[in-house]
Design a protein around this motif. Structure first.
Motif, PDB file in Angstrom:
ATOM      1  N   PRO A 177      13.867  -5.742   1.958  1.00 51.08           N
ATOM      2  CA  PRO A 177      13.249  -6.977   1.461  1.00 51.08           C
ATOM      3  C   PRO A 177      11.749  -7.003   1.725  1.00 51.08           C
ATOM      4  O   PRO A 177      11.304  -6.836   2.869  1.00 51.08           O
ATOM      5  N   LEU A 178      10.969  -7.200   0.688  1.00 50.25           N
ATOM      6  CA  LEU A 178       9.514  -7.210   0.822  1.00 50.25           C
ATOM      7  C   LEU A 178       9.056  -8.312   1.785  1.00 50.25           C
ATOM      8  O   LEU A 178       8.149  -8.098   2.594  1.00 50.25           O
ATOM      9  N   THR A 179       9.671  -9.462   1.711  1.00 53.01           N
ATOM     10  CA  THR A 179       9.288 -10.563   2.599  1.00 53.01           C
ATOM     11  C   THR A 179       9.533 -10.207   4.059  1.00 53.01           C
ATOM     12  O   THR A 179       8.713 -10.503   4.931  1.00 53.01           O
ATOM     13  N   ALA A 180      10.652  -9.557   4.356  1.00 56.39           N
ATOM     14  CA  ALA A 180      10.954  -9.150   5.731  1.00 56.39           C
ATOM     15  C   ALA A 180       9.949  -8.121   6.231  1.00 56.39           C
ATOM     16  O   ALA A 180       9.532  -8.153   7.403  1.00 56.39           O
ATOM     17  N   LEU A 181       9.549  -7.205   5.359  1.00 50.60           N
ATOM     18  CA  LEU A 181       8.538  -6.222   5.752  1.00 50.60           C
ATOM     19  C   LEU A 181       7.239  -6.908   6.149  1.00 50.60           C
ATOM     20  O   LEU A 181       6.632  -6.585   7.178  1.00 50.60           O
ATOM     21  N   GLN A 182       6.806  -7.866   5.355  1.00 53.04           N
ATOM     22  CA  GLN A 182       5.537  -8.540   5.633  1.00 53.04           C
ATOM     23  C   GLN A 182       5.638  -9.440   6.859  1.00 53.04           C
ATOM     24  O   GLN A 182       4.645  -9.667   7.557  1.00 53.04           O
ATOM     25  N   LYS A 183       6.811  -9.952   7.150  1.00 57.09           N
ATOM     26  CA  LYS A 183       7.003 -10.787   8.336  1.00 57.09           C
ATOM     27  C   LYS A 183       6.919  -9.961   9.611  1.00 57.09           C
ATOM     28  O   LYS A 183       6.434 -10.427  10.644  1.00 57.09           O
ATOM     29  N   ASN A 184       7.375  -8.710   9.541  1.00 57.98           N
ATOM     30  CA  ASN A 184       7.476  -7.883  10.746  1.00 57.98           C
ATOM     31  C   ASN A 184       6.371  -6.851  10.890  1.00 57.98           C
ATOM     32  O   ASN A 184       6.314  -6.156  11.908  1.00 57.98           O
ATOM     33  N   GLY A 185       5.501  -6.707   9.878  1.00 58.54           N
ATOM     34  CA  GLY A 185       4.443  -5.715   9.958  1.00 58.54           C
ATOM     35  C   GLY A 185       3.403  -5.941   8.883  1.00 58.54           C
ATOM     36  O   GLY A 185       3.290  -7.040   8.331  1.00 58.54           O
ATOM     37  N   THR A 186       2.641  -4.910   8.575  1.00 62.66           N
ATOM     38  CA  THR A 186       1.547  -5.037   7.605  1.00 62.66           C
ATOM     39  C   THR A 186       1.596  -3.904   6.586  1.00 62.66           C
ATOM     40  O   THR A 186       2.038  -2.789   6.876  1.00 62.66           O
ATOM     41  N   LEU A 187       1.126  -4.207   5.382  1.00 67.29           N
ATOM     42  CA  LEU A 187       1.052  -3.256   4.286  1.00 67.29           C
ATOM     43  C   LEU A 187      -0.398  -2.832   4.079  1.00 67.29           C
ATOM     44  O   LEU A 187      -1.310  -3.655   4.177  1.00 67.29           O
ATOM     45  N   HIS A 188      -0.603  -1.546   3.769  1.00 67.06           N
ATOM     46  CA  HIS A 188      -1.960  -1.011   3.608  1.00 67.06           C
ATOM     47  C   HIS A 188      -1.999  -0.054   2.425  1.00 67.06           C
ATOM     48  O   HIS A 188      -1.137   0.812   2.271  1.00 67.06           O
ATOM     49  N   LYS A 189      -3.043  -0.208   1.626  1.00 68.96           N
ATOM     50  CA  LYS A 189      -3.264   0.670   0.484  1.00 68.96           C
ATOM     51  C   LYS A 189      -4.340   1.676   0.855  1.00 68.96           C
ATOM     52  O   LYS A 189      -5.304   1.343   1.563  1.00 68.96           O
ATOM     53  N   LEU A 190      -4.217   2.898   0.377  1.00 70.55           N
ATOM     54  CA  LEU A 190      -5.315   3.841   0.556  1.00 70.55           C
ATOM     55  C   LEU A 190      -6.581   3.230  -0.036  1.00 70.55           C
ATOM     56  O   LEU A 190      -6.534   2.605  -1.111  1.00 70.55           O
ATOM     57  N   PRO A 191      -7.738   3.365   0.625  1.00 74.18           N
ATOM     58  CA  PRO A 191      -8.942   2.611   0.240  1.00 74.18           C
ATOM     59  C   PRO A 191      -9.588   3.099  -1.052  1.00 74.18           C
ATOM     60  O   PRO A 191     -10.690   3.618  -1.071  1.00 74.18           O
ATOM     61  N   ASP A 192      -8.836   2.905  -2.163  1.00 75.71           N
ATOM     62  CA  ASP A 192      -9.415   3.222  -3.454  1.00 75.71           C
ATOM     63  C   ASP A 192      -9.526   1.982  -4.330  1.00 75.71           C
ATOM     64  O   ASP A 192     -10.144   2.011  -5.374  1.00 75.71           O
ATOM     65  N   ARG A 193      -8.919   0.888  -3.867  1.00 77.88           N
ATOM     66  CA  ARG A 193      -9.051  -0.388  -4.551  1.00 77.88           C
ATOM     67  C   ARG A 193      -9.338  -1.442  -3.494  1.00 77.88           C
ATOM     68  O   ARG A 193      -8.627  -1.535  -2.504  1.00 77.88           O
ATOM     69  N   THR A 194     -10.353  -2.239  -3.718  1.00 81.07           N
ATOM     70  CA  THR A 194     -10.789  -3.146  -2.655  1.00 81.07           C
ATOM     71  C   THR A 194     -10.994  -4.574  -3.124  1.00 81.07           C
ATOM     72  O   THR A 194     -11.677  -5.350  -2.455  1.00 81.07           O
ATOM     73  N   THR A 195     -10.422  -4.950  -4.215  1.00 80.89           N
ATOM     74  CA  THR A 195     -10.640  -6.305  -4.709  1.00 80.89           C
ATOM     75  C   THR A 195      -9.600  -7.247  -4.137  1.00 80.89           C
ATOM     76  O   THR A 195      -8.458  -6.881  -3.877  1.00 80.89           O
ATOM     77  N   LYS A 196      -9.993  -8.477  -3.966  1.00 80.23           N
ATOM     78  CA  LYS A 196      -9.064  -9.483  -3.477  1.00 80.23           C
ATOM     79  C   LYS A 196      -7.940  -9.728  -4.467  1.00 80.23           C
ATOM     80  O   LYS A 196      -6.857 -10.173  -4.092  1.00 80.23           O
ATOM     81  N   ALA A 197      -8.185  -9.412  -5.720  1.00 78.81           N
ATOM     82  CA  ALA A 197      -7.145  -9.616  -6.729  1.00 78.81           C
ATOM     83  C   ALA A 197      -5.901  -8.778  -6.440  1.00 78.81           C
ATOM     84  O   ALA A 197      -4.803  -9.134  -6.819  1.00 78.81           O
ATOM     85  N   LEU A 198      -6.099  -7.676  -5.718  1.00 79.02           N
ATOM     86  CA  LEU A 198      -4.969  -6.829  -5.361  1.00 79.02           C
ATOM     87  C   LEU A 198      -4.411  -7.169  -4.002  1.00 79.02           C
ATOM     88  O   LEU A 198      -3.568  -6.460  -3.482  1.00 79.02           O
ATOM     89  N   GLY A 199      -4.872  -8.238  -3.395  1.00 76.14           N
ATOM     90  CA  GLY A 199      -4.252  -8.715  -2.165  1.00 76.14           C
ATOM     91  C   GLY A 199      -4.933  -8.300  -0.892  1.00 76.14           C
ATOM     92  O   GLY A 199      -4.384  -8.469   0.180  1.00 76.14           O
TER      93      GLY A 199
END
Length: 345
Positions: free
Chosen positions: A320-342
């Protein structure tokens, strides 16, 4: 429960051959059984089946509510890729820990496991789909993988004659083996086998936690159906490119933007800083599956979707995506940096 072992070849050091045989197969040898190396290598010769203890789980009758939920969920998933092989499959139920708080539901084609679901009790009296996945290998609670791991670590050998007690447990986002070998107890990650650095009191603390029942599939909201799962084919190794460690946290990942974040050949890293062992992190997310209520009719209503993230090796575990975000953090490789992508800037 017995699960047939596949023969596995691994190269290590000088290329020793690692050969594991089916639990149900006995092979005669002209000499005495060979010793199994303590390192991550090798069986020098074939060993007779009775030289290594058989690991097994015991199936138990499950509540009718669990069975109804499991069958309904299986049938829904069987209509979409990559779960179409589940059509007309059988089901086996195994308790996860004492009581009826959690169940491992193995999806079977004959004697072969082709998938699994984990169903957990909620604090409101219902049941939720904690995770699920398809495949014939690399799934949580594999007795084959556990047996191989124990041999590689030297915890059991060809001359072992002691007692083994095995219990399957579940913490939020983390399948766990509790195994006692000659009165010494180990807790092992049952998804990607590794010994967890837990004391008895730590294990009790972690295992008593309830999985969050928010934005998940439950038996109380039957009017939802899965769409076809998406797998990006991106890297599933969090150590292949650790630049994600320098990237800010993604804070608003949901049904309305996950497709922008995980495009073909891309993936997202997941971690729980300071407590990775509690959730089996770090690992990569390489896809997702959306569950859609029947009333959703247009793209503007995507935020009503329930998202399960394709996680870990080959993206086989849908969490569950919600459970993942509740228990930890998600990170994208730094190739996109806009707030529109979260991104949290």
């Amino acid at each position: 429960m017995k699960i047939s072992l596949r023969r596995r070849l691994q190269l290590a050091g000088q290329g020793c051959l690692l050969l594991f045989l089916s639990f149900g197969l006995f092979i005669s040898s002209s000499g005495s059984p060979s010793a199994l190396a303590l390192a991550r290598v090798s069986v020098i010769q074939s060993v007779t089946q009775d030289a290594i203890p058989v690991l097994k789980m015991s199936s138990l009758p499950s509540p009718s509510t669990v069975q109804e939920f499991a069958k309904t969920t299986l049938n829904k998933l069987a209509a979409e890729a990559p779960f179409t092989a589940w059509k007309d499959a059988g089901i086996e139920y195994y308790p996860l820990g004492p009581g009826t708080h959690g169940w491992l539901v193995n999806v079977m084609k004959g004697e072969e496991r082709i998938g699994y679901m984990i169903i957990s009790a909620t604090d409101t009296g219902g049941y939720m789909l904690s995770e699920y996945g398809a495949g014939t290998y690399g799934l949580p609670y594999s007795l084959n993988d556990l047996r191989q791991f124990l041999v590689q670590k030297g915890l059991i050998t060809s001359s072992f004659s002691g007692k083994i007690k095995l219990t399957a447990l579940y913490a939020p986002l983390l399948p766990v083996w509790k195994i006692t070998i000659d009165e010494k107890t180990f807790y092992i990650n049952a998804s990607v086998p590794q010994i967890l650095p837990w004391t008895l009191s730590k294990a009790e603390e972690v295992l008593k936690e309830q999985p969050p029942a928010t934005d998940v599939i439950t038996n109380l909201n039957p009017d939802v159906s899965p769409l076809s799962a998406f797998n990006s084919g991106g890297s599933d190794d969090p150590y292949e490119d650790i630049l994600w460690l320098t990237a800010p946290e993604l804070t608003t990942v949901s049904g309305d933007n996950i497709a922008l974040l995980i495009k073909p050949k891309e993936s997202i890293a997941y971690q729980a800083a300071g407590r990775n062992d509690l959730v089996g992190a770090p690992f990569m997310i390489t896809g997702y599956q959306s569950w859609q209520p029947s009333h959703v009719q247009n793209q503007a209503e995507n935020n009503t979707l329930t998202i399960y993230a394709a996680s870990g090796p080959e993206g086989k575990r849908y969490l569950p995506l919600t459970a993942l975000q509740k228990n930890g953090t998600l990170h994208k490789l730094p190739d996109r940096t806009t707030k529109a992508l979260g991104y949290n800037r």
